[in-house]
Design a protein around this motif. Structure first.
Motif, PDB file in Angstrom:
ATOM      1  N   PRO A  50     -60.074 -58.649 -18.993  1.00  0.00           N
ATOM      2  CA  PRO A  50     -59.877 -58.340 -17.566  1.00  0.00           C
ATOM      3  C   PRO A  50     -60.994 -57.449 -17.006  1.00  0.00           C
ATOM      4  CG  PRO A  50     -57.847 -57.996 -18.801  1.00  0.00           C
ATOM      5  CD  PRO A  50     -58.933 -58.235 -19.811  1.00  0.00           C
ATOM      6  N   LYS A  51     -61.585 -57.881 -15.900  1.00  0.00           N
ATOM      7  CA  LYS A  51     -62.663 -57.109 -15.264  1.00  0.00           C
ATOM      8  C   LYS A  51     -62.224 -55.687 -14.933  1.00  0.00           C
ATOM      9  CE  LYS A  51     -63.728 -60.085 -11.957  1.00  0.00           C
ATOM     10  NZ  LYS A  51     -64.396 -60.692 -10.794  1.00  0.00           N
ATOM     11  N   GLU A  52     -60.984 -55.561 -14.463  1.00  0.00           N
ATOM     12  CA  GLU A  52     -60.514 -54.250 -14.025  1.00  0.00           C
ATOM     13  C   GLU A  52     -60.335 -53.259 -15.178  1.00  0.00           C
ATOM     14  OE1 GLU A  52     -57.182 -57.170 -14.445  1.00  0.00           O
ATOM     15  OE2 GLU A  52     -59.009 -57.168 -13.260  1.00  0.00           O
ATOM     16  N   GLU A  53     -60.358 -53.731 -16.407  1.00  0.00           N
ATOM     17  CA  GLU A  53     -60.224 -52.851 -17.575  1.00  0.00           C
ATOM     18  C   GLU A  53     -61.520 -52.683 -18.359  1.00  0.00           C
ATOM     19  OE1 GLU A  53     -56.881 -54.002 -20.005  1.00  0.00           O
ATOM     20  OE2 GLU A  53     -55.666 -54.426 -18.236  1.00  0.00           O
ATOM     21  N   ARG A  54     -62.599 -53.301 -17.900  1.00  0.00           N
ATOM     22  CA  ARG A  54     -63.885 -53.240 -18.614  1.00  0.00           C
ATOM     23  C   ARG A  54     -64.398 -51.820 -18.795  1.00  0.00           C
ATOM     24  NH1 ARG A  54     -67.196 -58.257 -16.337  1.00  0.00           N
ATOM     25  NH2 ARG A  54     -67.229 -57.030 -14.456  1.00  0.00           N
ATOM     26  N   ASP A  55     -64.425 -51.056 -17.709  1.00  0.00           N
ATOM     27  CA  ASP A  55     -64.961 -49.692 -17.790  1.00  0.00           C
ATOM     28  C   ASP A  55     -64.180 -48.858 -18.794  1.00  0.00           C
ATOM     29  OD1 ASP A  55     -66.917 -50.277 -15.943  1.00  0.00           O
ATOM     30  OD2 ASP A  55     -65.802 -49.434 -14.245  1.00  0.00           O
ATOM     31  N   TRP A  56     -62.875 -49.034 -18.814  1.00  0.00           N
ATOM     32  CA  TRP A  56     -62.031 -48.302 -19.765  1.00  0.00           C
ATOM     33  C   TRP A  56     -62.400 -48.668 -21.206  1.00  0.00           C
ATOM     34  CZ3 TRP A  56     -58.668 -50.737 -23.156  1.00  0.00           C
ATOM     35  CH2 TRP A  56     -57.865 -49.894 -23.921  1.00  0.00           C
ATOM     36  N   LEU A  57     -62.534 -49.963 -21.493  1.00  0.00           N
ATOM     37  CA  LEU A  57     -62.853 -50.411 -22.847  1.00  0.00           C
ATOM     38  C   LEU A  57     -64.230 -49.923 -23.285  1.00  0.00           C
ATOM     39  CD1 LEU A  57     -61.937 -52.182 -25.291  1.00  0.00           C
ATOM     40  CD2 LEU A  57     -63.261 -54.022 -24.236  1.00  0.00           C
ATOM     41  N   PRO A  62     -68.651 -46.954 -26.375  1.00  0.00           N
ATOM     42  CA  PRO A  62     -69.867 -47.631 -25.921  1.00  0.00           C
ATOM     43  C   PRO A  62     -70.799 -48.087 -27.044  1.00  0.00           C
ATOM     44  CG  PRO A  62     -69.979 -45.289 -25.450  1.00  0.00           C
ATOM     45  CD  PRO A  62     -68.600 -45.569 -25.958  1.00  0.00           C
ATOM     46  N   GLU A  63     -70.571 -47.614 -28.254  1.00  0.00           N
ATOM     47  CA  GLU A  63     -71.367 -48.093 -29.391  1.00  0.00           C
ATOM     48  C   GLU A  63     -70.874 -49.470 -29.862  1.00  0.00           C
ATOM     49  OE1 GLU A  63     -74.102 -46.475 -30.549  1.00  0.00           O
ATOM     50  OE2 GLU A  63     -73.707 -45.151 -28.851  1.00  0.00           O
ATOM     51  N   TYR A  75     -67.579 -62.565 -14.005  1.00  0.00           N
ATOM     52  CA  TYR A  75     -66.534 -63.156 -14.854  1.00  0.00           C
ATOM     53  C   TYR A  75     -65.704 -62.077 -15.552  1.00  0.00           C
ATOM     54  CZ  TYR A  75     -69.430 -67.314 -14.309  1.00  0.00           C
ATOM     55  OH  TYR A  75     -70.155 -68.349 -13.791  1.00  0.00           O
ATOM     56  N   HIS A  76     -64.546 -62.479 -16.018  1.00  0.00           N
ATOM     57  CA  HIS A  76     -63.686 -61.621 -16.843  1.00  0.00           C
ATOM     58  C   HIS A  76     -64.282 -61.666 -18.250  1.00  0.00           C
ATOM     59  CE1 HIS A  76     -60.419 -60.996 -13.943  1.00  0.00           C
ATOM     60  NE2 HIS A  76     -60.760 -62.196 -13.496  1.00  0.00           N
ATOM     61  N   TRP A  77     -65.213 -60.767 -18.543  1.00  0.00           N
ATOM     62  CA  TRP A  77     -65.993 -60.885 -19.771  1.00  0.00           C
ATOM     63  C   TRP A  77     -66.507 -59.530 -20.222  1.00  0.00           C
ATOM     64  CZ3 TRP A  77     -65.837 -65.233 -22.326  1.00  0.00           C
ATOM     65  CH2 TRP A  77     -66.745 -65.486 -23.354  1.00  0.00           C
ATOM     66  N   VAL A  78     -66.500 -59.308 -21.540  1.00  0.00           N
ATOM     67  CA  VAL A  78     -67.065 -58.113 -22.177  1.00  0.00           C
ATOM     68  C   VAL A  78     -67.745 -58.588 -23.450  1.00  0.00           C
ATOM     69  CG1 VAL A  78     -66.502 -55.918 -23.331  1.00  0.00           C
ATOM     70  CG2 VAL A  78     -65.318 -56.543 -21.260  1.00  0.00           C
ATOM     71  N   GLU A  79     -68.680 -57.803 -23.960  1.00  0.00           N
ATOM     72  CA  GLU A  79     -69.331 -58.135 -25.218  1.00  0.00           C
ATOM     73  C   GLU A  79     -69.123 -57.011 -26.222  1.00  0.00           C
ATOM     74  OE1 GLU A  79     -73.233 -59.690 -24.882  1.00  0.00           O
ATOM     75  OE2 GLU A  79     -72.599 -61.137 -23.363  1.00  0.00           O
ATOM     76  N   ALA A  80     -69.160 -57.391 -27.503  1.00  0.00           N
ATOM     77  CA  ALA A  80     -68.966 -56.421 -28.584  1.00  0.00           C
ATOM     78  C   ALA A  80     -69.957 -56.693 -29.701  1.00  0.00           C
ATOM     79  CB  ALA A  80     -67.544 -56.511 -29.131  1.00  0.00           C
ATOM     80  N   ARG A  81     -70.329 -55.625 -30.389  1.00  0.00           N
ATOM     81  CA  ARG A  81     -71.156 -55.760 -31.587  1.00  0.00           C
ATOM     82  C   ARG A  81     -70.211 -56.115 -32.732  1.00  0.00           C
ATOM     83  NH1 ARG A  81     -72.901 -51.959 -28.311  1.00  0.00           N
ATOM     84  NH2 ARG A  81     -75.097 -51.937 -27.720  1.00  0.00           N
ATOM     85  N   LEU A  82     -70.373 -57.293 -33.291  1.00  0.00           N
ATOM     86  CA  LEU A  82     -69.445 -57.802 -34.302  1.00  0.00           C
ATOM     87  C   LEU A  82     -69.330 -56.858 -35.497  1.00  0.00           C
ATOM     88  CD1 LEU A  82     -67.601 -60.224 -34.674  1.00  0.00           C
ATOM     89  CD2 LEU A  82     -69.447 -61.379 -35.860  1.00  0.00           C
ATOM     90  N   ALA A  83     -70.439 -56.289 -35.937  1.00  0.00           N
ATOM     91  CA  ALA A  83     -70.433 -55.408 -37.108  1.00  0.00           C
ATOM     92  C   ALA A  83     -69.621 -54.138 -36.883  1.00  0.00           C
ATOM     93  CB  ALA A  83     -71.864 -55.040 -37.496  1.00  0.00           C
ATOM     94  N   ALA A  84     -69.404 -53.766 -35.626  1.00  0.00           N
ATOM     95  CA  ALA A  84     -68.672 -52.534 -35.318  1.00  0.00           C
ATOM     96  C   ALA A  84     -67.160 -52.742 -35.252  1.00  0.00           C
ATOM     97  CB  ALA A  84     -69.173 -51.962 -33.993  1.00  0.00           C
TER      98      ALA A  84
END
Length: 118
Positions: A50-57, A62-63, A75-84
Motif C-alpha cells: 500500500p502506497k499510504e504505508e510506504r513511508d512507515w515501512l 531503511p537498510e 504504483y502500490h510498490w516497495v523494494e527490499a534488499r533480499l539478503a536483509a
C-alpha cells in the motif's frame, strides 16, 4: 538468507500465480497484475504494498526497504534488499503482496498452509 528460489516455491504455490521473464527480470503475477519482481541480479525484490504505508515501512528499516524508481512511485510498490530479509518476513511480504492482487474471496479462502498474515 532467502533466495529467489525460496520466493519461487512460495509464489508458485499461491492460486493464480504465473512466472514470467520480462527484459531479464523475473516477475510473478496474477493475470496481468505483477505482485513481485526481481532486479536483474536478483538482489532486490519489488513487491505490491500500500502506497499510504510506504513511508512507515521504509522509515522503520531503511537498510532493508527502499522506494521504487521514480517512474514507479505511482504504483502500490516497495523494494527490499533480499539478503536483509528473514524467512518469516519474506513469507509475510509475499503473501500480503499476492493478497493485494487477487479477489478478496480468493485471498481469504487460500487455506492449505497459506495463513492470513494481516
Amino acid at each position: 538468507m532467502p533466495t529467489i528460489d525460496d520466493v519461487r516455491t512460495l509464489a508458485m504455490s499461491l492460486p493464480g500465480t504465473t512466472e514470467a521473464l520480462v527484459r531479464g527480470r523475473v516477475k510473478f503475477r496474477v493475470g496481468r497484475i505483477v505482485y513481485l519482481a526481481f532486479s536483474r541480479d536478483q538482489s532486490e525484490m519489488g513487491f505490491a504494498f500500500p502506497k499510504e504505508e510506504r513511508d512507515w515501512l521504509i522509515g522503520g528499516d531503511p537498510e532493508k526497504f527502499m522506494l521504487p524508481a521514480a517512474s514507479d512511485l505511482r504504483y502500490h510498490w516497495v523494494e527490499a534488499r533480499l539478503a536483509a530479509l528473514e524467512d518469516a518476513e519474506l513469507r509475510e511480504l509475499v503473501l500480503d503482496a499476492w493478497r493485494m492482487v487477487v479477489p478478496k474471496r480468493v485471498g481469504d479462502s487460500a487455506g492449505g498452509g497459506v495463513p492470513r498474515t494481516s
